[in-house]
Design a protein around this motif. Structure first.
Motif, PDB file in Angstrom:
ATOM      1  N   PRO A  30     -17.771  41.742  -0.131  1.00 59.97           N
ATOM      2  CA  PRO A  30     -18.699  42.619   0.609  1.00 59.97           C
ATOM      3  C   PRO A  30     -19.860  41.862   1.234  1.00 59.97           C
ATOM      4  N   LEU A  31     -20.311  40.772   0.593  1.00 63.05           N
ATOM      5  CA  LEU A  31     -21.401  39.997   1.188  1.00 63.05           C
ATOM      6  C   LEU A  31     -20.960  39.337   2.487  1.00 63.05           C
ATOM      7  N   LEU A  32     -19.730  38.830   2.496  1.00 65.55           N
ATOM      8  CA  LEU A  32     -19.210  38.227   3.723  1.00 65.55           C
ATOM      9  C   LEU A  32     -19.038  39.280   4.808  1.00 65.55           C
ATOM     10  N   LEU A  33     -18.587  40.462   4.416  1.00 62.72           N
ATOM     11  CA  LEU A  33     -18.443  41.563   5.374  1.00 62.72           C
ATOM     12  C   LEU A  33     -19.803  41.978   5.922  1.00 62.72           C
ATOM     13  N   LEU A  34     -20.791  42.086   5.029  1.00 63.72           N
ATOM     14  CA  LEU A  34     -22.138  42.432   5.467  1.00 63.72           C
ATOM     15  C   LEU A  34     -22.694  41.369   6.397  1.00 63.72           C
ATOM     16  N   GLY A  35     -22.461  40.102   6.059  1.00 68.58           N
ATOM     17  CA  GLY A  35     -22.919  39.024   6.924  1.00 68.58           C
ATOM     18  C   GLY A  35     -22.281  39.085   8.301  1.00 68.58           C
ATOM     19  N   SER A  36     -20.993  39.458   8.351  1.00 73.56           N
ATOM     20  CA  SER A  36     -20.305  39.583   9.640  1.00 73.56           C
ATOM     21  C   SER A  36     -20.913  40.692  10.486  1.00 73.56           C
ATOM     22  N   VAL A  37     -21.233  41.824   9.832  1.00 74.30           N
ATOM     23  CA  VAL A  37     -21.848  42.946  10.559  1.00 74.30           C
ATOM     24  C   VAL A  37     -23.214  42.553  11.094  1.00 74.30           C
ATOM     25  N   LEU A  38     -24.040  41.939  10.236  1.00 75.21           N
ATOM     26  CA  LEU A  38     -25.374  41.528  10.670  1.00 75.21           C
ATOM     27  C   LEU A  38     -25.301  40.471  11.751  1.00 75.21           C
ATOM     28  N   GLY A  39     -24.342  39.558  11.617  1.00 78.60           N
ATOM     29  CA  GLY A  39     -24.203  38.510  12.614  1.00 78.60           C
ATOM     30  C   GLY A  39     -23.836  39.032  13.989  1.00 78.60           C
ATOM     31  N   LYS A  40     -23.155  40.194  14.001  1.00 77.01           N
ATOM     32  CA  LYS A  40     -22.762  40.776  15.284  1.00 77.01           C
ATOM     33  C   LYS A  40     -23.891  41.563  15.939  1.00 77.01           C
ATOM     34  N   HIS A  41     -24.725  42.197  15.110  1.00 78.87           N
ATOM     35  CA  HIS A  41     -25.682  43.150  15.660  1.00 78.87           C
ATOM     36  C   HIS A  41     -27.124  42.669  15.680  1.00 78.87           C
ATOM     37  N   ILE A  42     -27.521  41.848  14.739  1.00 79.22           N
ATOM     38  CA  ILE A  42     -28.925  41.442  14.712  1.00 79.22           C
ATOM     39  C   ILE A  42     -29.311  40.551  15.890  1.00 79.22           C
ATOM     40  N   PRO A  43     -28.527  39.499  16.240  1.00 75.19           N
ATOM     41  CA  PRO A  43     -28.957  38.650  17.368  1.00 75.19           C
ATOM     42  C   PRO A  43     -29.204  39.407  18.665  1.00 75.19           C
ATOM     43  N   PRO A  44     -28.308  40.334  19.079  1.00 76.50           N
ATOM     44  CA  PRO A  44     -28.609  41.094  20.297  1.00 76.50           C
ATOM     45  C   PRO A  44     -29.857  41.954  20.170  1.00 76.50           C
ATOM     46  N   LEU A  45     -30.103  42.499  18.968  1.00 76.16           N
ATOM     47  CA  LEU A  45     -31.257  43.380  18.795  1.00 76.16           C
ATOM     48  C   LEU A  45     -32.574  42.635  18.902  1.00 76.16           C
ATOM     49  N   ILE A  46     -32.598  41.358  18.491  1.00 81.54           N
ATOM     50  CA  ILE A  46     -33.839  40.605  18.547  1.00 81.54           C
ATOM     51  C   ILE A  46     -33.933  39.770  19.816  1.00 81.54           C
ATOM     52  N   SER A  47     -32.887  39.807  20.612  1.00 81.21           N
ATOM     53  CA  SER A  47     -32.903  39.034  21.848  1.00 81.21           C
ATOM     54  C   SER A  47     -33.724  39.758  22.901  1.00 81.21           C
ATOM     55  N   ALA A  48     -34.558  39.016  23.587  1.00 78.02           N
ATOM     56  CA  ALA A  48     -35.404  39.601  24.626  1.00 78.02           C
ATOM     57  C   ALA A  48     -34.873  39.287  26.018  1.00 78.02           C
ATOM     58  N   GLU A  49     -33.688  38.673  26.094  1.00 80.23           N
ATOM     59  CA  GLU A  49     -33.138  38.308  27.388  1.00 80.23           C
ATOM     60  C   GLU A  49     -32.714  39.562  28.143  1.00 80.23           C
ATOM     61  N   PRO A  50     -33.167  39.759  29.366  1.00 77.89           N
ATOM     62  CA  PRO A  50     -32.758  40.938  30.133  1.00 77.89           C
ATOM     63  C   PRO A  50     -31.349  40.779  30.669  1.00 77.89           C
ATOM     64  N   TYR A  65     -22.180  48.322 -14.552  1.00 75.69           N
ATOM     65  CA  TYR A  65     -22.009  49.259 -13.422  1.00 75.69           C
ATOM     66  C   TYR A  65     -20.638  49.101 -12.750  1.00 75.69           C
ATOM     67  N   ASP A  66     -19.617  48.946 -13.583  1.00 76.07           N
ATOM     68  CA  ASP A  66     -18.284  48.715 -13.032  1.00 76.07           C
ATOM     69  C   ASP A  66     -17.722  49.931 -12.314  1.00 76.07           C
ATOM     70  N   ILE A  67     -18.050  51.130 -12.751  1.00 75.86           N
ATOM     71  CA  ILE A  67     -17.528  52.321 -12.059  1.00 75.86           C
ATOM     72  C   ILE A  67     -18.104  52.398 -10.650  1.00 75.86           C
ATOM     73  N   LEU A  68     -19.378  52.069 -10.514  1.00 73.92           N
ATOM     74  CA  LEU A  68     -19.990  52.043  -9.184  1.00 73.92           C
ATOM     75  C   LEU A  68     -19.336  50.965  -8.327  1.00 73.92           C
ATOM     76  N   ALA A  69     -19.058  49.810  -8.924  1.00 76.24           N
ATOM     77  CA  ALA A  69     -18.380  48.735  -8.193  1.00 76.24           C
ATOM     78  C   ALA A  69     -16.983  49.170  -7.770  1.00 76.24           C
ATOM     79  N   ASN A  70     -16.287  49.888  -8.657  1.00 79.68           N
ATOM     80  CA  ASN A  70     -14.940  50.378  -8.320  1.00 79.68           C
ATOM     81  C   ASN A  70     -14.984  51.358  -7.154  1.00 79.68           C
ATOM     82  N   LEU A  71     -15.972  52.242  -7.172  1.00 80.38           N
ATOM     83  CA  LEU A  71     -16.119  53.222  -6.099  1.00 80.38           C
ATOM     84  C   LEU A  71     -16.378  52.526  -4.771  1.00 80.38           C
ATOM     85  N   PHE A  72     -17.278  51.545  -4.780  1.00 83.93           N
ATOM     86  CA  PHE A  72     -17.594  50.817  -3.551  1.00 83.93           C
ATOM     87  C   PHE A  72     -16.370  50.055  -3.047  1.00 83.93           C
ATOM     88  N   ALA A  73     -15.641  49.425  -3.966  1.00 83.48           N
ATOM     89  CA  ALA A  73     -14.435  48.678  -3.570  1.00 83.48           C
ATOM     90  C   ALA A  73     -13.393  49.618  -2.974  1.00 83.48           C
TER      91      ALA A  73
END
Length: 405
Positions: A43-63, A180-188
């Motif tokens: 999930p951390l790698l997945l989260l990193g992929s999502v942030l890597g796709k969306h954060i740079p454009p959001l902070i970019s000021a290039e018109p 918190y394994d049940i919570l981990a199972n639900l998320f997985a």
């Protein structure tokens, strides 16, 4: 939607494949605790992929400075219509599959709630338990149930075990709760509902759940003597024939990895919390950096080609059938706004030729385009759609359309 999910699933799928192929080596080298902890890297790698796709454009000021001409070829447009229909069908199939899995989750939650309500608390004077222990005739293997009000459900045969065996099972399930394994199972499981079309997600989910049990075994048996481990193994054997894997409960018995669990009791490995935490954080950052690098590469390529900014989703206009039959070609110049989120709005026709022939299809398509998010968005952007019966010759110079800043 599906293309976005496939793109997101690429790096996590690669990591899942590495974990699955090297699982035996990892288990022998770093132990059950650390092997189980490594699954958080997915999930951390997945989260990193999502942030890597969306954060740079959001902070970019290039018109968005320059937009392209886009060609709409009659034969290609017909093909795109078929492809679009296929994509809609695929998205529908994906949605139905995810909905079915979510329905199954709610169905199991209802069944477990009813099971707990109809179960009975049993007295265990020789067992220390911080969680209620209840029994039910339909329970054939111990399990932990409940996120907020946890309950350990056990079969009627649980009363026939030795106090030391009862304590070991209760400790096993209580460790599930503390971790918190049940919570981990639900998320997985929710991740599986998103990527259910990927066989690796199911294999990884199964292996993740099995590693969860191995880690609990390692925790419970680390201070046991050899005779106590033998008794614990006999308990595993007794309950492994009827255990079922559920999304909202643990599964103490598991005959598919029974031999693996017994073999792991002979080995004891320490917990390397800092090392595992560092590794998983590195995996998450790598996903963001890889996608950030890809985005930067795309911008560099666009700058070199001076082709402007491409939309991230472009719907091909439908070439009017009558215009294609009559051999009519033309163009439509359009003006529109791009929001900060990359959505297109206020589409209007500046000029078209022949007038009114391609206007409606051009507007309908452009309204569905999506651009990369930006800090300011854009107003009064312009683009030209060229409707052609055949691709232009290579020697014809392509004219660029500049958007107003």
């Amino acid at each position: 939607m599906l293309s976005y999910l496939l793109e997101l699933a690429l790096l996590p799928s690669l990591l899942c494949a590495i974990f699955l192929l090297s699982h035996s080596v990892l288990l022998n080298r770093i132990g059950a605790h650390n092997t189980y902890a490594m699954w958080i890297g997915i999930p951390l790698l997945l989260l990193g992929s999502v942030l890597g796709k969306h954060i740079p454009p959001l902070i970019s000021a290039e018109p968005l400075a320059v937009l392209q001409h886009y060609k709409v070829i009659a034969s290609d447009a017909i093909g795109q219509t078929s492809t679009l229909l296929s994509s809609e069908i695929l998205v529908t199939i994906w949605g139905l599959g995810s909905a079915a899995l979510i329905s199954l989750l709610f169905s199991q939650a209802t069944s477990l709630r009813r099971l707990v309500a109809n179960s009975h608390i049993i007295a265990l004077p020789d067992v220390e338990a911080s969680i209620r222990v209840k029994t039910h005739i339909d329970i054939h293997s111990p399990m932990l149930v409940g996120l907020i009000n946890p309950v350990i459900l056990v079969p009627h045969s649980f009363k026939q075990l030795q106090p030391a065996q009862q304590q070991a099972i209760v400790d096993h399930e209580q460790f599930h709760h503390r971790r918190y394994d049940i919570l981990a199972n639900l998320f997985a499981y929710l991740l599986v509902t998103l990527f259910w079309f990927n066989p690796l997600s199911w294999l990884a989910y199964r292996r993740f759940r099995d590693d969860q049990e191995l880690a609990c075994d390692a925790q419970v048996t680390q201070t046991m003597t050899t005779p106590e481990k033998i008794a614990y193994s006999q308990t595993l054997l007794a309950y492994s024939q009827q255990a079922q894997m559920g999304m909202l409960h643990t599964h103490y018995g598991n005959k598919t990895i029974l031999k693996e669990r017994i073999m792991q009791m002979k080995k004891q490995h320490g917990k390397s919390t800092l090392a595992i935490l560092g590794l998983t954080m590195a995996l998450g950052l790598s996903g963001a950096l890889i996608n950030q690098t890809a985005n930067a590469g795309d911008k560099h390529t666009l700058a070199q080609q001076k082709d402007g900014v491409h939309p991230v989703m472009r719907i091909e206009p439908r070439y009017p059938i009558k215009a294609a039959q009559d051999g009519v070609e033309g163009y439509v110049q359009l003006q529109f706004d791009i929001s900060k989120k990359g959505k297109v709005s206020k589409v209007s026709v500046i000029k078209s030729s022949p007038t009114g022939v391609f206007d409606a299809e051009a507007i309908k398509a452009l309204e569905q385009w999506t651009y990369k998010p930006s800090a300011k968005g854009m107003q009064d952007a312009q683009v030209q759609l060229d409707f052609m019966l055949a691709p232009p010759k290579a020697e014809i110079e392509r004219v660029m359309v500049t958007a107003e800043k």
